[in-house]
Structure formats: structure tokens, C-alpha cells
Design a protein around this motif. Sequence first.
Motif, PDB file in Angstrom:
ATOM      1  N   TYR A  41       4.211  -3.558  -7.309  1.00  0.00           N
ATOM      2  CA  TYR A  41       3.485  -3.874  -8.618  1.00  0.00           C
ATOM      3  C   TYR A  41       4.043  -5.232  -9.537  1.00  0.00           C
ATOM      4  O   TYR A  41       5.176  -5.446  -9.339  1.00  0.00           O
ATOM      5  N   ASP A  42       3.180  -5.585 -10.387  1.00  0.00           N
ATOM      6  CA  ASP A  42       3.624  -6.724 -11.220  1.00  0.00           C
ATOM      7  C   ASP A  42       4.527  -6.219 -12.370  1.00  0.00           C
ATOM      8  O   ASP A  42       3.504  -5.699 -13.197  1.00  0.00           O
ATOM      9  N   SER A  43       5.539  -6.381 -12.466  1.00  0.00           N
ATOM     10  CA  SER A  43       6.257  -5.644 -13.636  1.00  0.00           C
ATOM     11  C   SER A  43       6.082  -6.308 -15.198  1.00  0.00           C
ATOM     12  O   SER A  43       6.354  -5.978 -16.036  1.00  0.00           O
ATOM     13  N   SER A  44       5.546  -7.769 -14.975  1.00  0.00           N
ATOM     14  CA  SER A  44       5.260  -8.230 -16.178  1.00  0.00           C
ATOM     15  C   SER A  44       4.193  -7.831 -17.146  1.00  0.00           C
ATOM     16  O   SER A  44       3.859  -8.056 -18.040  1.00  0.00           O
ATOM     17  N   GLN A  45       3.095  -7.148 -16.284  1.00  0.00           N
ATOM     18  CA  GLN A  45       2.015  -6.527 -16.745  1.00  0.00           C
ATOM     19  C   GLN A  45       2.310  -4.892 -17.133  1.00  0.00           C
ATOM     20  O   GLN A  45       2.788  -4.373 -16.150  1.00  0.00           O
ATOM     21  N   LYS A  46       1.977  -4.432 -18.248  1.00  0.00           N
ATOM     22  CA  LYS A  46       2.415  -3.040 -18.678  1.00  0.00           C
ATOM     23  C   LYS A  46       1.193  -2.157 -18.490  1.00  0.00           C
ATOM     24  O   LYS A  46       1.168  -0.736 -18.551  1.00  0.00           O
ATOM     25  N   LYS A  47      -0.219  -2.806 -18.801  1.00  0.00           N
ATOM     26  CA  LYS A  47      -1.194  -1.939 -18.588  1.00  0.00           C
ATOM     27  C   LYS A  47      -1.615  -1.178 -17.447  1.00  0.00           C
ATOM     28  O   LYS A  47      -0.984  -1.400 -16.107  1.00  0.00           O
ATOM     29  N   TYR A  77      -2.845  -5.500  -8.524  1.00  0.00           N
ATOM     30  CA  TYR A  77      -2.935  -4.035  -8.426  1.00  0.00           C
ATOM     31  C   TYR A  77      -1.623  -3.094  -8.131  1.00  0.00           C
ATOM     32  O   TYR A  77      -0.570  -4.061  -8.014  1.00  0.00           O
ATOM     33  N   ILE A  78      -1.598  -1.948  -8.089  1.00  0.00           N
ATOM     34  CA  ILE A  78      -0.403  -1.296  -7.750  1.00  0.00           C
ATOM     35  C   ILE A  78      -0.626  -0.707  -6.397  1.00  0.00           C
ATOM     36  O   ILE A  78      -1.714  -0.003  -6.269  1.00  0.00           O
ATOM     37  N   ALA A  79       0.176  -1.184  -5.657  1.00  0.00           N
ATOM     38  CA  ALA A  79       0.137  -0.768  -4.200  1.00  0.00           C
ATOM     39  C   ALA A  79       1.334   0.174  -3.511  1.00  0.00           C
ATOM     40  O   ALA A  79       2.385  -0.176  -3.822  1.00  0.00           O
ATOM     41  N   PHE A  80       0.907   1.016  -2.925  1.00  0.00           N
ATOM     42  CA  PHE A  80       1.738   1.990  -2.215  1.00  0.00           C
ATOM     43  C   PHE A  80       1.504   1.891  -0.806  1.00  0.00           C
ATOM     44  O   PHE A  80       0.624   2.511  -0.345  1.00  0.00           O
ATOM     45  N   ALA A  81       2.485   1.298  -0.153  1.00  0.00           N
ATOM     46  CA  ALA A  81       2.560   1.452   1.368  1.00  0.00           C
ATOM     47  C   ALA A  81       2.923   2.689   2.124  1.00  0.00           C
ATOM     48  O   ALA A  81       4.160   3.139   1.692  1.00  0.00           O
ATOM     49  N   VAL A  82       2.282   3.397   3.028  1.00  0.00           N
ATOM     50  CA  VAL A  82       2.294   4.912   3.352  1.00  0.00           C
ATOM     51  C   VAL A  82       3.458   4.773   4.407  1.00  0.00           C
ATOM     52  O   VAL A  82       3.220   4.094   5.525  1.00  0.00           O
ATOM     53  N   LEU A 122       0.886   7.906  -5.418  1.00  0.00           N
ATOM     54  CA  LEU A 122       0.101   6.599  -6.264  1.00  0.00           C
ATOM     55  C   LEU A 122      -0.382   7.061  -7.619  1.00  0.00           C
ATOM     56  O   LEU A 122      -0.157   6.563  -8.655  1.00  0.00           O
ATOM     57  N   LYS A 123      -1.055   8.207  -7.481  1.00  0.00           N
ATOM     58  CA  LYS A 123      -1.833   8.978  -9.023  1.00  0.00           C
ATOM     59  C   LYS A 123      -0.742   9.217  -9.944  1.00  0.00           C
ATOM     60  O   LYS A 123      -1.115   9.267 -11.039  1.00  0.00           O
ATOM     61  N   ASN A 124       0.336   9.552  -9.482  1.00  0.00           N
ATOM     62  CA  ASN A 124       1.497  10.055 -10.323  1.00  0.00           C
ATOM     63  C   ASN A 124       2.161   8.852 -11.046  1.00  0.00           C
ATOM     64  O   ASN A 124       3.193   9.126 -12.040  1.00  0.00           O
ATOM     65  N   ASN A 125       2.106   7.913 -10.641  1.00  0.00           N
ATOM     66  CA  ASN A 125       2.524   6.566 -11.412  1.00  0.00           C
ATOM     67  C   ASN A 125       1.884   6.298 -12.463  1.00  0.00           C
ATOM     68  O   ASN A 125       0.776   6.054 -12.498  1.00  0.00           O
ATOM     69  N   SER A 126       2.493   6.079 -13.579  1.00  0.00           N
ATOM     70  CA  SER A 126       1.902   5.873 -14.851  1.00  0.00           C
ATOM     71  C   SER A 126       1.275   4.482 -14.848  1.00  0.00           C
ATOM     72  O   SER A 126       0.329   4.306 -15.918  1.00  0.00           O
ATOM     73  N   LEU A 127       1.394   3.722 -14.157  1.00  0.00           N
ATOM     74  CA  LEU A 127       0.647   2.366 -14.039  1.00  0.00           C
ATOM     75  C   LEU A 127      -0.692   2.384 -13.311  1.00  0.00           C
ATOM     76  O   LEU A 127      -1.529   1.544 -13.354  1.00  0.00           O
ATOM     77  N   ALA A 128      -0.854   3.457 -12.492  1.00  0.00           N
ATOM     78  CA  ALA A 128      -1.880   3.631 -11.780  1.00  0.00           C
ATOM     79  C   ALA A 128      -3.269   4.051 -12.535  1.00  0.00           C
ATOM     80  O   ALA A 128      -2.981   5.061 -13.459  1.00  0.00           O
ATOM     81  N   ASP A 129      -4.469   3.367 -12.429  1.00  0.00           N
ATOM     82  CA  ASP A 129      -5.667   3.714 -13.129  1.00  0.00           C
ATOM     83  C   ASP A 129      -6.319   5.084 -12.068  1.00  0.00           C
ATOM     84  O   ASP A 129      -6.891   4.485 -11.222  1.00  0.00           O
TER      85      ASP A 129
END
Length: 258
Positions: A41-47, A77-82, A122-129
Motif C-alpha cells: 500500500y501507499d504509506s503516504s496516504q492515511k485514509k 489501493y491496498i493489495a494483498f497477494a495471497v 485484508l478486511k482487518n487492515n485499518s486502511l482497507a475500506d
Amino acid sequence: MMALFITLFSAMGLAGAQDSIHTEVVEYKQGDKMLKGYLAYDSSQKKKRPGVLVFPEWWGLNDYAKQRARQLADMGYIAFAVDMYGDGTVAANPQEASSFAGRFYGDRQLMRQRAAAALEVLKNNSLADNDRLAAIGFCFGGSCALELARSGAALIGVVSFHGGLATPNPADGKNIKGSVLVLHGGDDTHVKKEDLMAFWKEMQDSGADWEINIYGDAVHSFTNPAAGNDKSRGSAYNEKAATRAWSAMQTFFKEIFK
């Protein structure tokens, strides 16, 4: 082969992600199995931002899947490779890859459970909508993404790149909650025409929002430069089809993530 792989991706503009792209290995479990996914994910963005699962080809969680995750992170996006196989395992050869993937093709419940475990990460990450979650998959990974959708998972979109379309549970298509985009090579001999037509019927019967793009002169693995250029082998890279398919995914995401 690895040097070729890196060079080709550099030429495609995929290798030089921004300095702000954060990546890490995330350990998690499905049952007693230890899994090691790859978060980007892009760490420069907090939302909060849309989340995308990336299901790898039958090789396992290799550099190609990780590069795609970084590319998605670069897109915002926040991406999680499985990790479908566990412990970050990557197959050493096609025979091993076939054996690893075959276990899941023969046990769709396990495939769904392993995919669902990654979705929870992915759902449990605070950055994921969590109202804007999707999944993409390549080859074997396309099958995984579609099976996760068929399980009724809370995904608003699924994209399959040259993925397997057959399922022993076509009636489960009615459980799909989001939109479906299938990106398919017109000359893909790894996916039988009857499986393509059965999937077509499954989507019609399901009432899902679905679309199939078929790319001429494209065979299996057409998005991956490491597949080489020899179509006679059944798997080969097609730059034009790969570019069009990735663009179709981007348009799809703009629509579902609005």
C-alpha cells in the motif's frame, strides 16, 4: 529467466514503484496451516482505500503476483497477494505446480476456505475500506477469485485474467454479490470451450452483473512476460492483450469503487 523477467517488467513500467509503497510479509492461518501473504500500500496516504486480493498463478506467491500487488498499491489501493499453498511456497516446475494446484481444484471447499482466510486479513487492515473490496486472479488464481465470489464473500468485484472458469458448483453463482469481469484469451486451449459456455450459462442463471472480454491471438498466461512468446506451448505473453486486459480492469475498478 529471472533476469529476463525483471527486464521485461521494467520495460512495462511495473518495476519502479514509488518510494512510498510499503510492502511486508503478513503471516496468517487457515486452520493449522501457516500462510505468508504479501501486503502492499501507499504509506503516504492515511485514509481508507479500496482493498484488492491478488490470487497468483499455479506457481504460488512468486514475484509476478507481488509485482501486481505493488502496481495496485501504486494505483491507490491496498493489495494483498495471497499465499494459497502455505509458508510462501513457490513451485519449482510445472509438474509441482500442477500437483499443488490440483489439490485445490479437487477440493473447492478448501480453495474457498484458503481464499476466505486471506480476505479476512485484508478486511482487518485499518486502511482497507470494507465496503469496497475486490479480488483479481491469474490462471489458477482466477479460479480462486471466482470460487471466493461463489461462496458469497463480500466482494463488490472479481476479475479473472486467463483463469479457469469451470466449477463443480455452478448453482453457487447465485451467491455472487458483486460484479464479475473475465478476461480470456481467444486461443486459450487450457480452458475448454464447453467450460467457457458453461460459465456463460452460470452467469446468466445467477443474475450477477458480468462481462467477458475475449482477446484474439491470446493464449493462456497472456499477461505474464515470463510465459515467453511461443504460442505453440499453450502459454505465452501477448503485450497487446495484456495491456487491454489491465486497462479493462482499471475501468472496471473505477466503476465499482466509485
